[in-house]
Design a protein around this motif. Structure first.
Motif, PDB file in Angstrom:
ATOM      1  N   ALA A 149     -34.680 -32.784  10.650  1.00  0.00           N
ATOM      2  CA  ALA A 149     -35.958 -33.195  11.278  1.00  0.00           C
ATOM      3  C   ALA A 149     -36.956 -33.682  10.224  1.00  0.00           C
ATOM      4  O   ALA A 149     -37.632 -34.692  10.400  1.00  0.00           O
ATOM      5  N   GLU A 150     -37.028 -32.982   9.091  1.00  0.00           N
ATOM      6  CA  GLU A 150     -38.013 -33.366   8.064  1.00  0.00           C
ATOM      7  C   GLU A 150     -37.553 -34.570   7.250  1.00  0.00           C
ATOM      8  O   GLU A 150     -38.270 -35.044   6.372  1.00  0.00           O
ATOM      9  N   SER A 151     -36.374 -35.076   7.575  1.00  0.00           N
ATOM     10  CA  SER A 151     -35.963 -36.370   7.001  1.00  0.00           C
ATOM     11  C   SER A 151     -36.394 -37.502   7.923  1.00  0.00           C
ATOM     12  O   SER A 151     -36.179 -38.675   7.611  1.00  0.00           O
ATOM     13  N   THR A 171     -21.541 -28.346  10.358  1.00  0.00           N
ATOM     14  CA  THR A 171     -22.703 -28.977  10.967  1.00  0.00           C
ATOM     15  C   THR A 171     -22.374 -29.567  12.335  1.00  0.00           C
ATOM     16  O   THR A 171     -21.254 -30.038  12.559  1.00  0.00           O
ATOM     17  N   GLN A 172     -23.347 -29.493  13.228  1.00  0.00           N
ATOM     18  CA  GLN A 172     -23.251 -30.156  14.527  1.00  0.00           C
ATOM     19  C   GLN A 172     -23.776 -31.595  14.404  1.00  0.00           C
ATOM     20  O   GLN A 172     -23.668 -32.372  15.346  1.00  0.00           O
ATOM     21  N   ASN A 173     -24.351 -31.892  13.251  1.00  0.00           N
ATOM     22  CA  ASN A 173     -24.986 -33.193  13.059  1.00  0.00           C
ATOM     23  C   ASN A 173     -23.950 -34.262  12.724  1.00  0.00           C
ATOM     24  O   ASN A 173     -22.937 -33.967  12.084  1.00  0.00           O
ATOM     25  N   ILE A 174     -24.228 -35.476  13.155  1.00  0.00           N
ATOM     26  CA  ILE A 174     -23.321 -36.593  12.832  1.00  0.00           C
ATOM     27  C   ILE A 174     -23.872 -37.419  11.676  1.00  0.00           C
ATOM     28  O   ILE A 174     -23.252 -38.392  11.253  1.00  0.00           O
ATOM     29  N   GLN A 229     -34.697 -37.470  14.777  1.00  0.00           N
ATOM     30  CA  GLN A 229     -35.090 -36.695  15.956  1.00  0.00           C
ATOM     31  C   GLN A 229     -34.130 -35.548  16.223  1.00  0.00           C
ATOM     32  O   GLN A 229     -32.931 -35.674  15.992  1.00  0.00           O
ATOM     33  N   THR A 230     -34.685 -34.453  16.730  1.00  0.00           N
ATOM     34  CA  THR A 230     -33.804 -33.409  17.275  1.00  0.00           C
ATOM     35  C   THR A 230     -33.494 -33.831  18.712  1.00  0.00           C
ATOM     36  O   THR A 230     -33.820 -34.939  19.113  1.00  0.00           O
ATOM     37  N   PHE A 231     -32.813 -32.965  19.445  1.00  0.00           N
ATOM     38  CA  PHE A 231     -32.394 -33.347  20.799  1.00  0.00           C
ATOM     39  C   PHE A 231     -33.283 -32.760  21.881  1.00  0.00           C
ATOM     40  O   PHE A 231     -33.638 -33.429  22.850  1.00  0.00           O
ATOM     41  N   SER A 263     -30.603 -24.977  18.313  1.00  0.00           N
ATOM     42  CA  SER A 263     -31.055 -24.160  19.465  1.00  0.00           C
ATOM     43  C   SER A 263     -29.921 -23.287  19.997  1.00  0.00           C
ATOM     44  O   SER A 263     -30.134 -22.461  20.881  1.00  0.00           O
ATOM     45  N   LEU A 264     -28.726 -23.500  19.481  1.00  0.00           N
ATOM     46  CA  LEU A 264     -27.546 -22.695  19.894  1.00  0.00           C
ATOM     47  C   LEU A 264     -27.337 -22.729  21.396  1.00  0.00           C
ATOM     48  O   LEU A 264     -27.057 -21.708  22.034  1.00  0.00           O
ATOM     49  N   VAL A 265     -27.528 -23.908  22.005  1.00  0.00           N
ATOM     50  CA  VAL A 265     -27.296 -24.011  23.459  1.00  0.00           C
ATOM     51  C   VAL A 265     -26.020 -24.774  23.791  1.00  0.00           C
ATOM     52  O   VAL A 265     -25.610 -24.840  24.930  1.00  0.00           O
ATOM     53  N   LEU A 274     -31.307 -16.625   9.989  1.00  0.00           N
ATOM     54  CA  LEU A 274     -31.662 -17.746  10.879  1.00  0.00           C
ATOM     55  C   LEU A 274     -32.898 -18.404  10.299  1.00  0.00           C
ATOM     56  O   LEU A 274     -33.886 -17.712  10.013  1.00  0.00           O
ATOM     57  N   VAL A 275     -32.831 -19.723  10.084  1.00  0.00           N
ATOM     58  CA  VAL A 275     -34.028 -20.473   9.655  1.00  0.00           C
ATOM     59  C   VAL A 275     -34.376 -21.435  10.781  1.00  0.00           C
ATOM     60  O   VAL A 275     -33.621 -22.374  11.079  1.00  0.00           O
ATOM     61  N   ASP A 276     -35.496 -21.164  11.437  1.00  0.00           N
ATOM     62  CA  ASP A 276     -35.932 -22.001  12.565  1.00  0.00           C
ATOM     63  C   ASP A 276     -37.377 -21.618  12.877  1.00  0.00           C
ATOM     64  O   ASP A 276     -37.702 -20.437  12.893  1.00  0.00           O
ATOM     65  N   PRO A 277     -38.249 -22.609  13.118  1.00  0.00           N
ATOM     66  CA  PRO A 277     -39.653 -22.259  13.426  1.00  0.00           C
ATOM     67  C   PRO A 277     -39.810 -21.638  14.815  1.00  0.00           C
ATOM     68  O   PRO A 277     -40.838 -21.021  15.114  1.00  0.00           O
ATOM     69  N   ALA A 278     -38.776 -21.812  15.657  1.00  0.00           N
ATOM     70  CA  ALA A 278     -38.888 -21.299  17.042  1.00  0.00           C
ATOM     71  C   ALA A 278     -38.111 -19.998  17.190  1.00  0.00           C
ATOM     72  O   ALA A 278     -37.254 -19.672  16.371  1.00  0.00           O
TER      73      ALA A 278
HETATM   74  N1  APR Z   1     -36.804 -27.094  10.591  1.00  0.00           N
HETATM   75  C1  APR Z   1     -35.905 -26.235  11.146  1.00  0.00           C
HETATM   76  N2  APR Z   1     -35.598 -26.211  12.465  1.00  0.00           N
HETATM   77  C2  APR Z   1     -36.239 -27.097  13.249  1.00  0.00           C
HETATM   78  C3  APR Z   1     -37.197 -28.023  12.756  1.00  0.00           C
HETATM   79  C4  APR Z   1     -37.469 -27.995  11.359  1.00  0.00           C
HETATM   80  N3  APR Z   1     -38.349 -28.831  10.793  1.00  0.00           N
HETATM   81  N4  APR Z   1     -37.646 -28.755  13.813  1.00  0.00           N
HETATM   82  C5  APR Z   1     -36.990 -28.303  14.911  1.00  0.00           C
HETATM   83  N5  APR Z   1     -36.168 -27.301  14.579  1.00  0.00           N
HETATM   84  C6  APR Z   1     -35.270 -26.521  15.429  1.00  0.00           C
HETATM   85  C7  APR Z   1     -35.742 -26.338  16.858  1.00  0.00           C
HETATM   86  O1  APR Z   1     -36.601 -25.204  16.949  1.00  0.00           O
HETATM   87  C8  APR Z   1     -34.404 -26.106  17.577  1.00  0.00           C
HETATM   88  O2  APR Z   1     -34.032 -24.743  17.533  1.00  0.00           O
HETATM   89  O3  APR Z   1     -34.056 -27.246  15.523  1.00  0.00           O
HETATM   90  C9  APR Z   1     -33.408 -26.919  16.756  1.00  0.00           C
HETATM   91  C10 APR Z   1     -33.005 -28.214  17.438  1.00  0.00           C
HETATM   92  O4  APR Z   1     -32.293 -27.892  18.606  1.00  0.00           O
HETATM   93  P1  APR Z   1     -31.607 -29.087  19.427  1.00  0.00           P
HETATM   94  O5  APR Z   1     -32.601 -30.196  19.572  1.00  0.00           O
HETATM   95  O6  APR Z   1     -31.004 -28.464  20.646  1.00  0.00           O
HETATM   96  O7  APR Z   1     -30.459 -29.622  18.464  1.00  0.00           O
HETATM   97  P2  APR Z   1     -29.044 -28.984  18.171  1.00  0.00           P
HETATM   98  O8  APR Z   1     -29.084 -27.491  18.309  1.00  0.00           O
HETATM   99  O9  APR Z   1     -28.600 -29.538  16.890  1.00  0.00           O
HETATM  100  O10 APR Z   1     -28.138 -29.596  19.353  1.00  0.00           O
HETATM  101  C11 APR Z   1     -26.759 -29.266  19.328  1.00  0.00           C
HETATM  102  O11 APR Z   1     -26.421 -30.794  21.163  1.00  0.00           O
HETATM  103  O12 APR Z   1     -26.587 -32.789  22.272  1.00  0.00           O
HETATM  104  C12 APR Z   1     -25.833 -32.052  21.416  1.00  0.00           C
HETATM  105  O13 APR Z   1     -24.300 -33.059  19.997  1.00  0.00           O
HETATM  106  C13 APR Z   1     -25.659 -32.738  20.092  1.00  0.00           C
HETATM  107  O14 APR Z   1     -25.101 -31.667  18.009  1.00  0.00           O
HETATM  108  C14 APR Z   1     -26.039 -31.678  19.072  1.00  0.00           C
HETATM  109  C15 APR Z   1     -25.963 -30.402  19.887  1.00  0.00           C
END
Ligand code: APR
Length: 228
Positions: free
Chosen positions: A14-16, A85-88, A19-21, A172-174, A193-197
């Protein structure tokens, strides 16, 4: 060396500027998953999907790894690190991580519609409709879409089962089966766990560093100083 396994999601990038999802300005707020990241969507409109990933690939070309990616790579000095990583995106590799398992594929690679294993490096270039792989199949992104299996899951599971330290960052582990990896740690594995939420996860001996990735990774490095 102690084994450190990292499970990262879109939050680490995200800080690069990627977008997150599912956050408020997330990708799935702009596009329907069914249209751009599913086998259904590919059947319905392959050209729309090819263009969606072409746009992501062009943006990735001008995107840089951030401090979190770099700290994760630098931990290889003191730990036996595997990044799952789940990231592409390729930001972990560009930051210097030498062992990265991509559960959901890689944006810089393409595959034939006929073969999910054979990949072709395309860097940040476009895929075009009508462009064929050597086996005659239409080239498509080497991305695991909803409705497809996760080929590297067992490789990733084996790493988590052997981890001494397990770091979950920016997810988000969903989405399963990736999210299910967190249940595979051994009893004496230290989990961070490193996450602001607040994330819906209840694990014993979990330390939540409630911060964004770049500053959270600095705190993580301090927290594991005496675990080397
Ligand atoms: N630093 C750390 N964490 C962050 C930041 C940040 N700057 N900004 C957001 N987050 C956290 C959010 O709080 C959230 O928990 O990153 C997480 C993003 O969650 P999602 O948007 O659900 O992304 P992700 O968990 O990677 O999605 C998993 O879903 O659609 C599919 O294939 C896609 O790989 C993806 C998978």
């Amino acid at each position: 060396m102690k084994r450190l396994v990292v499970l990262s999601g879109s939050g680490v990038s995200a800080e690069s500027g990627l977008q997150t999802f599912r956050d408020n300005n997330g990708l799935w707020g702009e596009y329907r998953v069914e249209d751009v990241a599913s086998t259904e969507g590919w059947r319905r409109n392959p050209e729309l999907m090819i263009n969606f990933y072409n746009g992501m690939r062009r943006k990735l070309k001008d995107t840089l790894p951030n401090e979190a990616h770099k700290i994760i790579a630098s931990l290889e000095k003191d730990f036996d690190v595997t990044v799952i990583t789940q990231n592409i995106d390729d930001l972990h590799e560009r930051a210097g991580s030498s062992r990265v398992i991509h559960l959901h594929g890689e944006l810089t690679k393409a595959r034939s519609v006929f073969n999910e294993e054979r990949t072709y490096d395309i860097g940040y270039g476009d895929i075009k409709m009508g462009e064929k792989a050597p086996d005659g199949g239409q080239l498509r992104p080497f991305v695991v879409w909803f409705g497809e299996s996760v080929p590297k899951l067992s490789e990733a599971a084996a790493e988590v089962e052997n981890a001494d330290i397990f770091l979950i960052i920016g997810t988000s582990l969903v989405v399963y089966p990736a999210a299910g990896l967190v249940t595979l740690t051994r009893g004496n594995c230290k989990i961070f766990l490193v996450d602001p939420a607040d994330i819906n996860i209840s694990l014993p001996n979990l330390t939540h560093i409630k911060d964004k990735a770049t500053s959270g990774m600095k705190k993580f490095t301090e927290a594991v100083e005496n675990l080397k």
